[in-house]
Each structure stands twice: as C-alpha cells, then as structure tokens.
Design a protein around this motif. Structure first.
Motif, mmCIF file in Angstrom:
data_model
loop_
_atom_site.group_PDB
_atom_site.id
_atom_site.type_symbol
_atom_site.label_atom_id
_atom_site.label_comp_id
_atom_site.label_asym_id
_atom_site.label_seq_id
_atom_site.Cartn_x
_atom_site.Cartn_y
_atom_site.Cartn_z
ATOM 1 N N ALA A 123 60.744 46.134 19.983
ATOM 2 C CA ALA A 123 60.344 47.393 19.344
ATOM 3 C C ALA A 123 60.251 47.236 17.829
ATOM 4 C CB ALA A 123 61.333 48.500 19.702
ATOM 5 N N LEU A 124 61.139 46.445 17.266
ATOM 6 C CA LEU A 124 61.080 46.196 15.825
ATOM 7 C C LEU A 124 59.735 45.591 15.441
ATOM 8 C CD1 LEU A 124 64.630 44.772 15.050
ATOM 9 C CD2 LEU A 124 63.575 46.737 13.942
ATOM 10 N N GLY A 125 59.230 44.679 16.275
ATOM 11 C CA GLY A 125 57.990 43.988 15.961
ATOM 12 C C GLY A 125 56.755 44.827 16.143
ATOM 13 N N ILE A 126 56.778 45.771 17.074
ATOM 14 C CA ILE A 126 55.570 46.538 17.388
ATOM 15 C C ILE A 126 55.590 47.936 16.795
ATOM 16 C CG2 ILE A 126 54.189 47.489 19.271
ATOM 17 C CD1 ILE A 126 54.021 44.473 19.038
ATOM 18 N N VAL A 127 56.711 48.633 16.944
ATOM 19 C CA VAL A 127 56.758 50.063 16.625
ATOM 20 C C VAL A 127 56.883 50.338 15.126
ATOM 21 C CG1 VAL A 127 58.052 52.192 17.000
ATOM 22 C CG2 VAL A 127 57.745 50.582 18.873
ATOM 23 N N PHE A 128 57.658 49.493 14.428
ATOM 24 C CA PHE A 128 58.042 49.847 13.060
ATOM 25 C C PHE A 128 57.286 49.084 11.975
ATOM 26 C CE2 PHE A 128 61.733 50.849 15.732
ATOM 27 C CZ PHE A 128 61.905 52.186 15.410
ATOM 28 N N GLY A 129 56.241 48.363 12.366
ATOM 29 C CA GLY A 129 55.484 47.616 11.364
ATOM 30 C C GLY A 129 54.844 48.516 10.333
ATOM 31 N N ASP A 130 54.274 49.649 10.766
ATOM 32 C CA ASP A 130 53.570 50.560 9.855
ATOM 33 C C ASP A 130 54.526 51.170 8.844
ATOM 34 O OD1 ASP A 130 51.863 52.269 8.599
ATOM 35 O OD2 ASP A 130 51.485 53.563 10.324
ATOM 36 N N ILE A 131 55.585 51.792 9.330
ATOM 37 C CA ILE A 131 56.525 52.451 8.414
ATOM 38 C C ILE A 131 57.285 51.423 7.585
ATOM 39 C CG2 ILE A 131 58.589 52.539 9.904
ATOM 40 C CD1 ILE A 131 58.858 55.505 9.041
#
Length: 632
Positions: free
Chosen positions: A22-30
C-alpha cells in the motif's frame, strides 16, 4: 513465530506485506506533495510574507488539513463505504444507486451524474499529477547540479516517455520494489525534518490548530491563495479511496499512521524551521533541507518517488476506464490484461497514449512546477466535494443513518471541502481552466454515449420482432435449420436481435440451437457466482441467457456460458458461432443542429469502439459480423 490456533501469526505477515504494498501504490501522490506544497504558500505574487509566525501558521494549516481531510474524513469514514470491497467515486455512486433500488426507490439520476463528473475530473487530474510530480522532482537538479539546469525539461520529457513506454509490460514485475522505495522516501522525509527541527524546536507550536487559525486571521488578504496552496498537501486523499479494493482498509490505515503521516508532518515542520533560519531557501525548501553532499542523491530519490506516484495514478486511470466501460458510460476500448493472476492489472493503450501526450505537452507548455501549480488542485478539490455530497446519500441508504445525522457530518465535510474549492477558484484564470475543460469534455462524452445508447435502444425496439413471434415461426417449420449452435448478442428486452433478423433476411437459415445472450453489468464489483447466469428454454432450440458481471469483473462470455449452461444445450465455446451486429449510424432529416452534433459524436465513438470480440473474449475465428444501417 509459532502458529497460534486463531491464525494470528499468519495474519500479521500478510498485513505487513499488504501495508508495504500500500505504501508503494496508494501514497505515492500525497507523498510527493512536500516537493512543492509548502513552497507554494510563500512564493509567487500571491505568497504570504515570510516570517516565523507565518511559517509556523502555514505548517499548522497543512498538518491539520492532513488530520481533518485524510485521517478523519477518508481513513475513518469514507473508506468504510466500500462497494463489496471496491472504492472510488464510481464505486460509491454505484453503491448508492444499488441501495436505493433495493429499497424500492427510483434510480437516482443525480447520483449517477455526480459519479460521472467525479470520474471525469479524476481523468483531468491524471494528466496533471505525473507532469507536476516529475517536473518538481527533476527541478532539484537546479540545486544539486546547477550545471544541468538547462536540461531539466528534456530530462522530464525523457522520464515521461520512458514511464509511459513501459506501461504495456504491466506493473506486476516492478511493483515489488515500489513499497521499499517509498518507505525509504517517507523515512527520508522524516529524517530531514527532524534534523532541522532540532535547530528550531519552536516550530512544534504548529501542532496546535491555534497557530493556523491566527495565520489565517493575520493574513486574511492572502486567505484564498494560502488555502489553495495548503490544499496541494492533501490532493492524494481521493487516491486512498480509489485504491481501497487493492489492499483493504487495515493496510491503508496502518501505513498512514505508522509511516506516511509522521514523515509528511515532520518534513513540513522541517521546511518551516529551515525558512525561519534562512528565508532565501524559499526557492527550493525541500531540497535545501538536505546537506549539500546529499542533494543529488535526494534528487534521484525524489524522481523515483515521483515516477511511482505517477504510476499509481496512471494505473488508476486504467482501472477507472475498465469500470466506466463495464458500466456502459464509455464505449468499449482495447484492454490488455498484464497479469495471469490478477484481473485488476490492466493496460489500456488508448488511455496511455492520451495521458502521455497530455503530460508532455503540459511540461513543455508550463515549463516549471510553480507554473503548473496554478492548474493543479481545482479538479481534485471538486472531486473531493462531490465525494462529500455522495456521502449523504450513501450514509442514509447503505448505513441507514437518519437524515439529520448524515446531514450534520456532510455539512462538516462540505465546509472544509467547500473552503478548499472556493480557494482554488482563483486558479481558473491562471491555468485551472485546463483541467475543468478536460473534465467537462470527458463528462460530455460520457453523457453523449449514454444518451446515444438509449436512443439506439428505443429505435431498435420500435422495429423489433418479439421472441415469441420467432418461436412461432420456427414451429411452423418455414425456416430452414442447420446443425450447430449460434450465439446472438441481444438487448435487455424480449425481442429478436437485429443481427438475427438480418441473418434470416439474407441467409434464410438458422442454427438448430440459438442462444439469445444479454450481458448486464451490476452495480457491484463482482457478480455472485450462483447468480451470474439465468437460462430460459423458449422451445424450438431457442434459449434466452442473461449473464451478469460486476463492474470490476473481466467479461469472459464463452467461459461463463460453458460453466453456466445445462448439458442439454450442448454448448462448446470453440465450436459455437458468435453472431454480432455491426451498425453504422445515419442522422434523420428531422434532427436539430444540437441533435446532429451529438449523434455525430456518438457515431464516431461507436465506430472507434473496440470490437466486442476481444472485449467479451470471443474466439476470433468463430465470430460472424452482420452490418446494418440505422437512422437515428
């Protein structure tokens, strides 16, 4: 670790792995927002004056926006509104419509329109995020390696070309490194912030909301530009919801509270501390947090993080397109499935090419991330506002909340979202018009496709022959039959498909077994296996079959028919003939100017739609297409 009877030891590693992913996919933008968000509060003609109280106040506004918007709104409340595990604005819209219909109410058209508007704006955001993320990261070269500053734009274009070129290979193979890289990134954000906070601990006063409130009061004449800049720090919030189906609530919450939020908060506080010490660092406060020797490696790491952030949004655009096609709001497009194990990993060439061109044009047109900031933010602010509006309907229909309770929380959400949206309106003239125009164009295309399909259905229904009439003719023995099975794609009514009528008209023959197939998309991600197919034997070898797929399913028609039809139908996917209609559309002489324009656009979209053969996974060698001219 010794296994326990409740399986706790098995769940812990699975949760840790999902959290890392999830760190790699979900939070890249923010996670890439620190590259430009804090700087935007104090740069440009609308920037606030740089002095300690303002710097602490800006940091306070950003930290508390992360708490209120991301932590409270999305992580604790919105993420609970999943549609059978799937998230995102289209899934939320489908959930509300499904709940209302199950309760016996009318299909809420306004909910559909809000969902489509939000989806269209996400597409617009999808072309801006890769451009601003990559550009702001590569601009670090102006600090770490000034000699190559003139090559920033070519380097950005090269990175974007490479990024979009590898999409056809799928993200599965490189996805395993995303989590560790982003973990290092957030660790670096926190470490840089802590190092500076040690020098200026007074910045910790920003953890009190009072500092942010006083900042807004003292700088009231800068209020709108300030809030628009602060909003850049939370633009990735909607992505948390959209990626819910990939990981679930627990890993996303775990990653946010243990890694992401601490790293972001510390870095924003650190940038404020740096500017208290050296106001001239406003030109690149993020990169100047690092010692000179580490600035070039930090630029490389920031670029990697920006690429990962872009990758997440690009993949999201593919998934959104797949859902939109399944829901019937966009024409079929060519979709490649890049994983044998995960149906969610898809590649959509047309979307990829359009996004690539848009991103490169934006980089070349705006030239700097500071200029792009003017266009960035308003589309996602409007999407977040739409999500809050849909929350009221979802809470009352899915959770059975009272109207008063749902309205109270909705008002709170809209107060925050409305303030950010209002603040971003000043960007419209400076460049914010661009994502609004793009989103409006996509929204119009969606509405035109829905309108055209409804018009086509009504047109065909007027001239259609009831199925009972066909069965009656077959009983009389006037129609010649040949051996084999033919599958005709049919509409949702009880009428004979146009392709079958044309086959009888021109070939004057019919197969001994005829399957009239209607494929429907449900307002849920996946169809329930036992309820995915309905079969009716109409007599004389004619069978009516209704297949149902969820909007996140892969519609494999031959496999579904093979698994669901009874043995007496003698259906063999590789031996059956699949008869499809290929219509061309004309415009009636009585149509007005606006109707002619919309019908022309609909006809163009239909002509360029991907053939049903690939979309429904029909064997290409067993497909027969019959053309027809239809006047709309």
């Amino acid at each position: 670790m010794t296994p326990t009877t409740d399986g706790h030891s098995h769940r812990q590693p699975a949760l840790a792995a999902a959290t890392l992913a999830a760190l790699g996919i979900v939070f890249g933008d923010i996670g890439t927002s620190p590259l430009y968000a804090f700087r935007a509060c104090f740069s440009g003609s609308h920037g606030a004056p740089i002095h300690p109280e303002n710097l602490i106040g800006a940091a306070s506004l950003i930290v508390w926006s992360l708490i209120l918007v991301v932590s409270l709104k999305y992580l604790f409340i919105i993420l609970r509104l999943d549609n059978k595990g799937e998230g995102g604005i289209l899934a939320l819209s489908a959930l509300v419509r499904s709940c209302v219909r199950r309760a016996g109410g009318k299909d809420p058209k306004a909910v559909l329109l809000l969902g489509l508007a939000g989806a269209a704006l996400i597409y617009a955001d999808g072309m801006l995020t890769p451009a601003i993320s990559v550009l702001s990261a590569v601009e670090g070269l102006s600090v770490s390696a000034p000699v190559v500053e003139k090559w920033i734009l070519p380097i950005c274009v090269g990175i974007l070309v490479a990024l979009f070129s590898i999409q056809r290979h799928g993200t599965g193979k490189v996805g395993v490194i995303f989590g560790p890289v982003v973990t290092v990134w957030f660790g670096t954000l926190g470490a840089l912030g802590i190092a500076q906070l040690i020098k200026s601990p007074e910045v910790l006063m920003a953890m009190s909301p009072h500092s942010g409130l006083m900042f807004m009061i003292h700088e009231w004449h800068h209020a709108f530009p300030l809030l628009a800049s602060v909003f850049l720090a939370v633009t990735g919030g909607e992505a948390l919801y959209a990626d819910l189906g990939h990981f679930g609530v627990k890993p996303i919450r775990m990653a946010w509270f243990t890694v992401v939020f601490p790293g972001l908060a510390l870095n924003y506080l650190g940038q404020a501390a740096l500017l208290i010490e050296d106001p001239s660092a406003i030109r690149a406060p993020f990169f100047l947090l690092a010692p000179e020797a580490l600035r070039f490696p930090l630029t490389i790491l920031a670029t990697c993080a920006a690429v990962i952030a872009s990758q997440a949004l690009i993949s999201g655009a593919y998934s959104l397109t797949g859902q939109a096609v399944q829901l019937g709001v966009l024409p079929r497009v060519k979709i490649h499935y890049t994983s044998e194990h995960s149906a969610g990993q898809i590649y959509v060439p047309s979307v990829n090419h359009l996004l690539a061109v848009a991103c490169i044009v934006l980089v070349l047109a705006f030239k700097t991330s500071s200029a792009l900031e003017a266009a960035y933010g308003i589309a996602i602010a409007l999407t977040m506002t739409i999500t809050s509006m849909l929350f009221y309907s979802a809470a009352t229909s899915a959770w059975q909340w009272s109207k008063a309770k749902a309205a109270a929380l909705t008002v709170v959400f809209l107060a925050v979202d409305g303030a950010f949206l209002a603040a971003n309106t000043h960007k419209i003239i400076e460049g914010g018009w661009l994502p609004l125009v793009v989103g409006g164009a996509i929204f119009s295309l969606m509405l035109t496709w829905i309108w055209g399909r409804e018009r086509l259905y009504k047109r065909l229904s007027k001239e259609a022959l009831p199925i009972d009439g066909l069965v009656t003719e077959l009983k009389r023995g006037h129609i010649h039959r040949v051996s084999g099975t033919a599958v005709y794609m049919s509409g949702r009514g009880n009428t004979v498909p146009t392709a079958l009528l044309h086959n009888l008209k021109h070939n004057q023959v019919l197969h001994e077994r005829v399957v009239l197939l209607h494929v429907a998309t449900l307002d849920q991600p996946h169809a329930i296996p036992g309820e995915a197919i309905e079969h009716s034997d109409l007599g004389e070898g004619v069978h009516r079959v209704d297949l149902s797929f969820g909007f996140a399913d892969t519609p494999d028609v031959p496999e579904a028919l093979k698994a669901g039809l009874p043995e007496e139908v003698k259906f063999h996917p590789g031996k059956a003939t699949y008869v499809l209609g290929r219509e061309t559309y004309g415009v009636g002489s009585k149509a007005g100017a606006l109707e002619r324009l919309r019908l022309a656009i609909f006809a163009a979209m239909a002509r360029n739609a991907s053939p049903a053969t690939a979309y429904f996974r029909l064997p290409p060698g067993r497909v027969v297409e019959l053309g027809a001219q239809i006047t709309l």
